[in-house]
Design an enzyme around this catalytic site. Structure first.
Site, PDB file in Angstrom:
ATOM      1  CB  ALA A  60      -0.908  -0.005   1.225  1.00 22.27           C
ATOM      2  CB  VAL A  86       4.625   0.992   4.516  1.00 23.76           C
ATOM      3  CG1 VAL A  86       4.587   2.484   4.163  1.00 23.76           C
ATOM      4  CG2 VAL A  86       3.711   0.701   5.698  1.00 23.76           C
ATOM      5  CE  LYS A  87       4.570   0.072  -5.063  1.00 22.47           C
ATOM      6  NZ  LYS A  87       3.490  -0.226  -6.039  1.00 22.47           N
ATOM      7  CB  VAL A  88       8.751   3.999   1.356  1.00 23.26           C
ATOM      8  CG1 VAL A  88       9.496   5.307   1.585  1.00 23.26           C
ATOM      9  CG2 VAL A  88       7.934   3.613   2.585  1.00 23.26           C
TER      10      VAL A  88
END
Length: 224
Positions: A60, A86-88
């Site tokens: 996400a 968590v997509k950073v």
């Protein structure tokens, strides 16, 4: 190698899950918008729906670009479901956030990676996954598969635990070449995975088998 589907379409995710080869999902705001999923609350609910279909990791993406914003948004996304990753983005503030999340035990996917140097920084910061975009490199006349080879080699030399998640995959050939290069994960549209099934000799061979089998099931002709 793990297979992730890169989509927000629930029907496609279910189809990949039913096929028995799905290990996870990646998505982003653009893919959400493509499915008509808009509005903060609706997007969050959609992430949870995806997690309820698959048993693996679901990336996400944060939309903040400052450190505090990335951290706040990432913690909120991670709280939605235990499968959320968590997509950073691969930016300076993103690398700082990767280290924060790693120290907190929150899984991350460093996205928009286009060089081995960027992948090295992501691994040093403790990213769970790194996403080199090989298709977009191909678009500018650079060999994206070479980058996968390079990152896999560097990670193996220094025993980094970060998984190489090959992204921006456009074809079944991309998938096979990523497997040859040692990528841990390939994320792609469902169509690319389904195209792995196809071969003209399989089709012609099955047609012959069925035709031959039919000869043994047809009733014998009446000779009297």
């Amino acid at each position: 190698m793990k297979f992730f589907v890169d989509t927000a379409n629930l029907d496609q995710i279910k189809e990949a899950e039913d096929l028995g080869v799905l290990d996870g999902v990646t998505t982003n705001p653009s893919l959400m918008a493509k499915e008509g999923i808009t509005g903060h609350d609706n997007i969050l609910k959609h992430y949870v729906k995806i997690c309820e279909i698959v048993s693996g990791d679901v990336s996400a993406e944060v939309i903040s670009t400052d450190y505090n914003g990335i951290v706040d948004e990432g913690e909120m996304l991670a709280s939605l479901h235990k499968q959320i990753v968590v997509k950073v983005p691969m930016i300076r503030e993103g690398v700082k956030a990767l280290r924060y999340f790693s120290n907190k035990g929150i899984k991350t996917n460093c996205t928009l990676v286009f060089s081995a140097g960027q992948a090295l920084l992501a691994a040093k910061a403790g990213a769970t996954y790194v996403s080199p975009f090989l298709g977009r490199l191909d678009d500018i006349n650079q060999d994206g598969i070479d980058l996968i080879h390079q990152i896999v080699h560097i990670y193996s030399m220094y025993d980094f635990k970060t998984q190489v998640l090959a992204a921006s995959i456009r074809s079944p050939l991309h998938i096979v070449r990523c497997a040859e290069a040692g990528a841990d994960v390939a994320t792609c549209p469902l169509s690319a995975i389904l195209d792995l099934l196809k071969h003209p000799l399989t089709d012609s061979g099955l047609a012959k088998f069925l035709a031959d089998a039919k000869k043994f099931t047809e009733p014998a002709s009446n000779k009297f």
